[in-house]
Design a protein around this motif. Structure first.
Motif, PDB file in Angstrom:
ATOM      1  N   LYS A 123     -11.752   0.464  -7.675  1.00 22.55           N
ATOM      2  CA  LYS A 123     -10.812  -0.172  -8.588  1.00 22.55           C
ATOM      3  C   LYS A 123     -10.239   0.855  -9.549  1.00 22.55           C
ATOM      4  O   LYS A 123     -10.775   1.946  -9.711  1.00 22.55           O
ATOM      5  N   LYS A 124      -9.152   0.463 -10.223  1.00 26.24           N
ATOM      6  CA  LYS A 124      -8.598   1.314 -11.257  1.00 26.24           C
ATOM      7  C   LYS A 124      -9.579   1.375 -12.425  1.00 26.24           C
ATOM      8  O   LYS A 124     -10.279   0.398 -12.712  1.00 26.24           O
ATOM      9  N   GLY A 170      -4.087  -3.609  -8.763  1.00 22.11           N
ATOM     10  CA  GLY A 170      -4.179  -2.845  -7.536  1.00 22.11           C
ATOM     11  C   GLY A 170      -5.576  -2.330  -7.306  1.00 22.11           C
ATOM     12  O   GLY A 170      -6.394  -2.283  -8.219  1.00 22.11           O
ATOM     13  N   GLU A 171      -5.839  -1.992  -6.066  1.00 24.08           N
ATOM     14  CA  GLU A 171      -7.118  -1.399  -5.683  1.00 24.08           C
ATOM     15  C   GLU A 171      -6.835  -0.098  -4.971  1.00 24.08           C
ATOM     16  O   GLU A 171      -5.796   0.060  -4.328  1.00 24.08           O
ATOM     17  N   TYR A 172      -7.793   0.809  -5.082  1.00 20.37           N
ATOM     18  CA  TYR A 172      -7.666   2.075  -4.384  1.00 20.37           C
ATOM     19  C   TYR A 172      -8.275   1.929  -3.006  1.00 20.37           C
ATOM     20  O   TYR A 172      -9.422   1.505  -2.876  1.00 20.37           O
ATOM     21  N   PRO A 230      -8.484   6.207 -10.196  1.00 19.25           N
ATOM     22  CA  PRO A 230      -9.647   5.521  -9.625  1.00 19.25           C
ATOM     23  C   PRO A 230     -10.838   5.645 -10.573  1.00 19.25           C
ATOM     24  O   PRO A 230     -11.048   6.690 -11.184  1.00 19.25           O
ATOM     25  N   ASN A 248      -4.841   4.330 -14.836  1.00 19.68           N
ATOM     26  CA  ASN A 248      -4.490   3.978 -13.462  1.00 19.68           C
ATOM     27  C   ASN A 248      -5.196   4.838 -12.432  1.00 19.68           C
ATOM     28  O   ASN A 248      -4.970   4.683 -11.242  1.00 19.68           O
ATOM     29  N   GLU A 282      -2.765   3.511  -3.638  1.00 19.47           N
ATOM     30  CA  GLU A 282      -3.097   2.186  -4.160  1.00 19.47           C
ATOM     31  C   GLU A 282      -2.615   1.102  -3.211  1.00 19.47           C
ATOM     32  O   GLU A 282      -1.612   1.269  -2.508  1.00 19.47           O
ATOM     33  N   ARG A 283      -3.334  -0.007  -3.216  1.00 13.39           N
ATOM     34  CA  ARG A 283      -2.869  -1.249  -2.585  1.00 13.39           C
ATOM     35  C   ARG A 283      -2.601  -2.206  -3.737  1.00 13.39           C
ATOM     36  O   ARG A 283      -3.528  -2.757  -4.332  1.00 13.39           O
ATOM     37  N   SER A 284      -1.333  -2.339  -4.084  1.00 17.52           N
ATOM     38  CA  SER A 284      -0.925  -3.148  -5.235  1.00 17.52           C
ATOM     39  C   SER A 284      -0.796  -4.610  -4.840  1.00 17.52           C
ATOM     40  O   SER A 284      -0.398  -4.929  -3.726  1.00 17.52           O
ATOM     41  N   GLU A 334       0.865  -1.176   0.000  1.00 13.59           N
ATOM     42  CA  GLU A 334       0.000   0.000   0.000  1.00 13.59           C
ATOM     43  C   GLU A 334       0.902   1.227   0.000  1.00 13.59           C
ATOM     44  O   GLU A 334       1.836   1.323   0.798  1.00 13.59           O
TER      45      GLU A 334
END
Length: 178
Positions: free
Chosen positions: A171-172, A130-132, A164, A162, A110-112, A94
């Motif tokens: 999600k991206k 990744g998720e935001y 949000p 990339n 981001e949490r990659s 993160e």
């Protein structure tokens, strides 16, 4: 260049930090090292490296132009919040990466997710997606000397792959409505 500090914020010389990983990504033994080297590659304009460190299932070569646009942004600083290797073997990092577009400054939070693959007996970490993080549950970021105040990314006329997703999924854009 040996005295140049690494752009990843480690306070180590580039030549002893991300540069060796840029030359051989398998040297990243933890997902955080790969993520930091990918951030440094953005700062240094190393598009080939960023493309090569996407997981093969991402088909990053098909998105080279969009990746180059991202790499060619004006990157300002990196703040790593957390990194871990889950029992499943997946790695997570993160982070907040700060950049400038024109007169505006932004933060990509981001949490990659990273996966490790072995080829010819050599293990290597790859970025998969990744998720935001939920902005409502985030505390104020700890700013590093290179970072800038957190500002939202919210220009629907210029949404990047990339950024949000505007639908609010967390999600991206490229993995959601893009």
């Amino acid at each position: 260049m040996s005295n140049t500090l690494c752009p990843c914020g480690s306070q180590q010389p580039l030549s002893h930090c991300c540069q060796p990983i840029h030359q051989n990504p398998a040297l990243a033994i933890h997902p955080e090292q790969l993520m930091r080297s990918r951030y440094s590659a953005h700062v240094l304009g190393l598009v080939d490296y960023v493309v090569a460190t996407y997981h093969p299932s991402c088909h990053a070569e098909d998105y080279r132009d969009a990746i180059a646009d991202s790499v060619n942004s004006h990157w300002l600083g990196l703040n790593v919040i957390n990194s871990e290797i889950a029992p499943s073997g997946e790695g997570f990092v993160e982070f907040e990466a700060y950049y400038q577009d024109g007169d505006e400054q932004y933060c990509l939070a981001e949490r990659s997710r990273f996966l490790q693959e072995s080829t010819d007996g050599v293990a290597q970490w790859y970025y998969i997606d990744g998720e935001y993080p939920d902005q409502a549950h985030q505390s104020e970021p700890e700013l590093t000397p290179h970072s800038v105040p957190l500002q939202p990314i919210a220009n629907p006329d210029k949404i990047g792959r990339n950024d949000p997703c505007l639908c609010g999924s967390g999600k991206k854009y490229k993995k959601c409505c893009g």
